[in-house]
Design a protein around this motif. Structure first.
Motif, PDB file in Angstrom:
ATOM      1  N   UNK A 142     -11.767   1.713  -0.784  1.00 29.99           N
ATOM      2  CA  UNK A 142     -11.522   2.316   0.525  1.00 29.99           C
ATOM      3  C   UNK A 142     -10.829   3.672   0.411  1.00 29.99           C
ATOM      4  N   UNK A 143     -10.614   4.149  -0.823  1.00 37.41           N
ATOM      5  CA  UNK A 143      -9.959   5.440  -0.975  1.00 37.41           C
ATOM      6  C   UNK A 143      -8.455   5.375  -0.920  1.00 37.41           C
ATOM      7  N   UNK A 144      -7.875   4.173  -1.030  1.00 34.98           N
ATOM      8  CA  UNK A 144      -6.424   4.047  -1.091  1.00 34.98           C
ATOM      9  C   UNK A 144      -5.928   4.263  -2.519  1.00 34.98           C
ATOM     10  N   UNK A 145      -4.731   4.814  -2.644  1.00 38.89           N
ATOM     11  CA  UNK A 145      -4.107   4.950  -3.957  1.00 38.89           C
ATOM     12  C   UNK A 145      -3.576   3.583  -4.383  1.00 38.89           C
ATOM     13  N   UNK A 168      -7.734   4.474  -7.695  1.00 38.51           N
ATOM     14  CA  UNK A 168      -8.154   4.535  -6.299  1.00 38.51           C
ATOM     15  C   UNK A 168      -9.052   3.338  -6.033  1.00 38.51           C
ATOM     16  N   UNK A 208       1.464   4.422  -2.721  1.00 44.25           N
ATOM     17  CA  UNK A 208       1.399   5.814  -2.262  1.00 44.25           C
ATOM     18  C   UNK A 208       2.633   6.571  -2.761  1.00 44.25           C
ATOM     19  N   UNK A 234      -7.218   9.355  -8.699  1.00 46.89           N
ATOM     20  CA  UNK A 234      -8.352   9.442  -7.765  1.00 46.89           C
ATOM     21  C   UNK A 234      -9.248  10.605  -8.089  1.00 46.89           C
ATOM     22  N   UNK A 235      -8.736  11.606  -8.798  1.00 41.45           N
ATOM     23  CA  UNK A 235      -9.584  12.753  -9.110  1.00 41.45           C
ATOM     24  C   UNK A 235     -10.538  12.457 -10.248  1.00 41.45           C
ATOM     25  N   UNK A 280       0.835  -1.197   0.000  1.00 37.55           N
ATOM     26  CA  UNK A 280       0.000   0.000   0.000  1.00 37.55           C
ATOM     27  C   UNK A 280       0.873   1.252   0.000  1.00 37.55           C
TER      28      UNK A 280
END
Lengths: 423, 423
Positions: A142-145, A139, A68, A98-99, A64
């Motif tokens: 869970x919103x992780x990169x 993404x 990041x 993610x955007x 993870x």
């Protein structure tokens, strides 16, 4: 006016000057009235620099956190490209994965794209902007990169092109197209102007480094026309010339293609082979072996199970060389004991060499010419795998270049004639 | 068990070895049973490297894209710190500003924090993890990445500490506390063990580089105890010693503090002065001048308007030197003509020197000692500004060091006696 996706590799984005050249090329397409979405890789060397820092800190960095870290490379190059476009008077805006968002699963360091929301991009295109989308990343729920793994920016570009139904996806790279084999190994290798999707699929999966396999999968699934072409040409070359350069990956099987039996020779040194000797030949044994391997997220390539003798069989498979030590750990500590293998044999000094061509469908004797050629060079074949349009062999990796050169010659790929059917 | 926020500056994060030292220090706090949130800056040199690339590409890079670019520095260092902690056996997880999320306004390159959602952080802390939050950055309402400006990681740390009601916010930096003035200018400068919030506020706003002004504002607004201390000490030093080191910024005015009339000398070279000569002295003229300046997001510091003579007045103000050329453009092309100024005079070779001390409240003659000291050194005072606990002057910047040294001596700051009231 068409929607065109451009993808630029790390070498093309490797310096301020090169980024400005990319901006000039993109500006040319924009000025010609096209809507352009650009997917850049990180500046060359940046991803290695970041992963090098990670390795210094930890021999097995957390996946993870690796994502990041690694995702910053494309974010930076995308912002720089947006600035370069704006400084040339072209409205532009960059977005991270993610955007957008580019939604993926949670397989850190090798995530798969699940969906792309194109609303934000579409809005900017309609407002006349060039849109830059960071390659390589997304993404998860869970919103992780997440990142898509090496070469993932190709996949990002094709996925964006698919989601937006782009007219064409142009992959700008440091080679000028797809070759019959790697010119660094065979100087006589020649560029193909057109290659079928299926051939490209085999070439990519077999180790040809021009395009990442998953980008070709995406292109196939959504019928995105992909063109591989050079970013080292004059950025202001006429649009028509640019559209005629490189290698087009097509979905229409041109009749002229039949002339070529074998289109190319692919190879890969990233191979390792493991064998479980004398495994009891009971139902479910294959699953008992490969289930835990798959669960550990290790991709298995070739699988070979011999005829059973005295109730036991030998079971071999190949994995990427990067996964070799993990696979061996699994086999020695878990799978081997569980299935009752007599012994585990392993070799990470092997390579895979393949011949690929849609012409193989209608021609016999292609594989046997391959085997005879290797035999004449004194090269022992350790494993064989075939599909409708390719034949692959596993051999000792010290013979790789020799095998590739011999096959390239044997199938006439270094003669113009073999490609005369191509436009 | 307390919740402690640690902030580490770029120098502390400057190499793999230093990051591992940070991890050791954090691990020590975690092992002692504390919940720890860490806010790291980018590795030293990284932000400058990124902004250097931007400047090469464009003399005036787009602010949104600048933030997109600059935010990568902290994302990378945060991921590396998480890896370092995990390699030392400490569960850890890093989050970017948008993941927390840290919500800000949309003033790119100098955004202000509006709110911090602590649910995600709290969940990880409760699960026994160290949480790392990227400093310097947030996300605006449209989902754009924003940054808080230089030194913004201090603000991030204090804001997180405030949002989470942390017991203390430890700002680890490359100095061991707050000094009576910059020791590079005055070797006799001494470390204060305690400084009041109001003094620190003035010190920070007046150019002392130890803490960013907005971090002190946040600390004051939410009564977060902040300690500035060195990251260059042994990371495994006893916790009690660490808690007694550095400079504590306190909200309780200790009676002993009264002994010190002036606590410190602050100074800043980042100043520029502009004057509009012979502006018609009509109601609303100050707003006509400063309204457009504020609208351009330029911070004005000192403002000075002279007594009107023959219906006109001279109007001066100071801005950060970085905003000088933008301010001058505004004055020449827009504000000057609009208010009918006879002439615009500007000078970016000025500096600000200030004396600060809560003791000034109850002592007279402090300012006059300052003016006498400067006069004795032959230094001309161009502007004066005062508040309850500070007096600032604008002078030619070639006299800055001379003025600071003379004032440090004149107010007895180089003698132990002046600080004897401090614990």
């Amino acid at each position: 006016m068409s929607l065109i996706v451009h993808k630029y590799g790390g070498t093309s984005m490797g310096s301020v000057e090169r980024i400005q050249n990319v901006a000039r090329r993109v500006a040319k397409w924009h000025a010609a009235g096209h809507q352009v979405v650009v997917v850049p890789s990180a500046m060359s060397g940046e991803t290695n620099r970041l992963l090098g820092l990670a390795k210094e800190i930890s021999p097995q960095p957390d996946p993870r956190e690796l994502d990041m870290l690694a995702a910053t490379g494309e974010q930076a190059s995308s912002a720089l490209l947006a600035m370069a476009l704006m400084s040339q008077g072209v409205a532009a805006r960059s977005y991270t994965g993610w955007q957008v968002p580019v939604r993926t699963d949670s397989s850190f360091t090798k995530a798969r794209i699940k969906s792309i929301d194109d609303a934000r991009i579409r809005g900017d295109l309609d407002a006349g902007r060039v849109v830059i989308v960071t390659g390589f990343q997304g993404i998860d729920e869970e919103g992780n990169i997440t990142t898509l793994g090496r070469g993932g920016s190709d996949t990002s570009a094709v996925a964006v092109a698919a989601a937006m139904k782009a007219h064409e996806c142009l992959i700008f790279t440091d080679v000028d197209g797809v070759y019959t084999t790697d010119p660094r190994v065979v100087p006589e290798a020649r560029r193909m102007t057109v290659v079928s999707f299926e051939e490209m699929m085999e070439m990519a999966s077999l180790g040809s480094k021009v395009l990442q396999i998953r980008s070709v999968e995406f292109a196939g699934k959504y019928h995105v026309p992909v063109r591989v072409l050079s970013s080292l040409t004059d950025p202001l070359m006429p649009l028509e010339d640019e559209m005629a350069s490189g290698t087009l990956i097509t979905f229409e099987e041109d009749q002229k293609m039949e002339a070529a039996v074998v289109s190319g020779i692919a190879f890969s040194r990233d191979e390792a082979k493991v064998t479980l000797l004398a495994v009891p030949d009971t139902p479910g044994v294959a699953y008992s072996i490969l289930g835990p391997v798959a669960a550990a997220n290790i991709d298995v390539d070739m699988i070979l199970q011999n005829q059973s003798v005295h109730g036991t069989t030998d079971f071999s498979f190949t994995v990427n060389r990067n996964d070799f030590s993990r696979t061996l750990d699994l086999l020695n500590n878990q799978i081997g004991p569980a299935v009752g293998a007599a012994q585990i044999v392993a070799d990470d000094k092997v390579c895979k060499v393949s011949i690929v061509g849609i012409g193989m469908r209608s021609h016999v004797g292609v594989a046997s010419l391959m085997f005879r050629t290797l035999s004449e060079e004194g090269i022992n074949i350790q494993m064989i795998s075939t599909s409708e349009i390719k034949t692959s062999v596993i051999i000792n990796d010290k013979y790789m270049e020799l095998a590739v050169r011999a096959l390239h010659k044997a199938f006439g790929l270094d003669q113009d004639g073999s490609q005369q059917g191509r436009p």
